[in-house]
Enzyme design. Structure first.
Site, mmCIF file in Angstrom:
data_model
loop_
_atom_site.group_PDB
_atom_site.id
_atom_site.type_symbol
_atom_site.label_atom_id
_atom_site.label_comp_id
_atom_site.label_asym_id
_atom_site.label_seq_id
_atom_site.Cartn_x
_atom_site.Cartn_y
_atom_site.Cartn_z
ATOM 1 N N LEU A 39 -10.178 11.219 3.471
ATOM 2 C CA LEU A 39 -9.381 10.014 3.622
ATOM 3 C C LEU A 39 -7.919 10.362 3.379
ATOM 4 C CD1 LEU A 39 -11.509 7.372 1.645
ATOM 5 C CD2 LEU A 39 -11.403 7.684 4.127
ATOM 6 N N ASP A 40 -7.017 9.605 4.019
ATOM 7 C CA ASP A 40 -5.590 9.806 3.807
ATOM 8 C C ASP A 40 -5.203 9.402 2.383
ATOM 9 O OD1 ASP A 40 -5.356 10.568 6.461
ATOM 10 O OD2 ASP A 40 -4.801 8.549 7.131
ATOM 11 N N ALA A 41 -4.040 9.854 1.944
ATOM 12 C CA ALA A 41 -3.573 9.556 0.594
ATOM 13 C C ALA A 41 -3.463 8.053 0.343
ATOM 14 C CB ALA A 41 -2.226 10.226 0.347
ATOM 15 N N HIS A 45 -6.435 10.596 11.598
ATOM 16 C CA HIS A 45 -5.874 9.237 11.488
ATOM 17 C C HIS A 45 -6.529 8.274 12.491
ATOM 18 C CE1 HIS A 45 -3.002 10.615 8.640
ATOM 19 N NE2 HIS A 45 -2.136 11.140 9.490
#
Length: 243
Positions: free
Chosen positions: A100-102, A197
């Protein structure tokens, strides 16, 4: 499994220490000296260090409720790695099955079983991942059916050759009384891929913008009552889903 990883799973050696032992010529695989750390070995191989046979510990499987401003990486960068939250020995020998992204929160699966994590992340396995998504632009009743159909038939993402796989879009709520800096619509999106993304790019391709993202489910595994930042071992039934 890589030979150096097998050694780490069988001893208290770190990956760096395992490579030093390999260079020394003390390691044998099926009676032959082995020095290549990347050599692939299996459970039925006989692997020894200085004549002592090794037996790898069982694989480990965890679920974590990821906090914002943490990263799915084995090294710290601008933000700290989520592996700091897993209070087990050699946590940084684990890897993340589906990053997962930050700025994204929610469900993360963590393991040291490469074949198992492949079954989670490979598009060929059709593993469903469900995200709660908060959007900048309102999705009204007139737009909803058209948008659902677009996600079902596939979207063309910038820089990609083909369309995304069919995805399931469901509107959860409309936020009528929010300021312009907040979200206007809340939806659930279920996908079976993990492109870079992807969720954000899918909504951008559909003319909207993601302002908040939270993964709620992978396969049949959910966060349950895990609070943000908490973790636990997966149950045998949860592990079996991807074995």
């Amino acid at each position: 499994m890589r030979l150096d990883k097998f050694i780490c799973k069988s001893t208290e050696l770190t990956r760096t220490e395992a490579k030093k032992v390999l260079k020394s010529g003390e390691v044998q695989v099926n009676g032959e000296v082995a020095k290549n750390a990347a050599m692939q070995v299996h459970e039925n191989n006989t692997i020894t260090i200085d004549g002592q046979q090794l037996s790898a510990r069982g694989s480990r499987y965890y679920i974590l409720h990821k906090l914002v401003d943490t990263i799915c990486s084995n090294v710290d960068e601008v933000y700290p790695s989520i592996l700091h939250s897993i209070e087990v020995d050699k946590a940084f020998d684990l890897h993340i099955a589906g990053r997962l992204d930050a700025d994204t929160t929610g469900l993360v699966l963590i393991t040291d079983d490469g074949r198992w994590s492949h079954n989670v992340i490979s598009p060929k396995k059709q593993c469903q991942k469900t995200y709660r998504v908060w959007l900048r632009t309102e999705i009204d009743d007139d737009k909803l059916s058209t948008l659902v159909a677009k996600f079902d038939s596939g979207l063309q993402l910038q820089g990609e050759d083909g369309l995304t796989r069919p995805a399931i879009l469901t509107r959860v709520a409309q936020a009528d009384l929010v300021d312009e800096e907040s979200y206007k619509s809340e939806v659930l999106l279920t996908i079976t891929e993990g492109k870079y993304h992807q969720v954000k790019r899918m909504f951008a391709a559909a003319g909207n913008r993601v302002v908040g993202l939270h993964r709620e489910q992978i396969g049949d595994i959910t966060l349950g009552d895990l609070a943000p930042g908490e973790w636990r071992e997966l149950t045998e039934d949860e592990i079996a889903q991807f074995s």
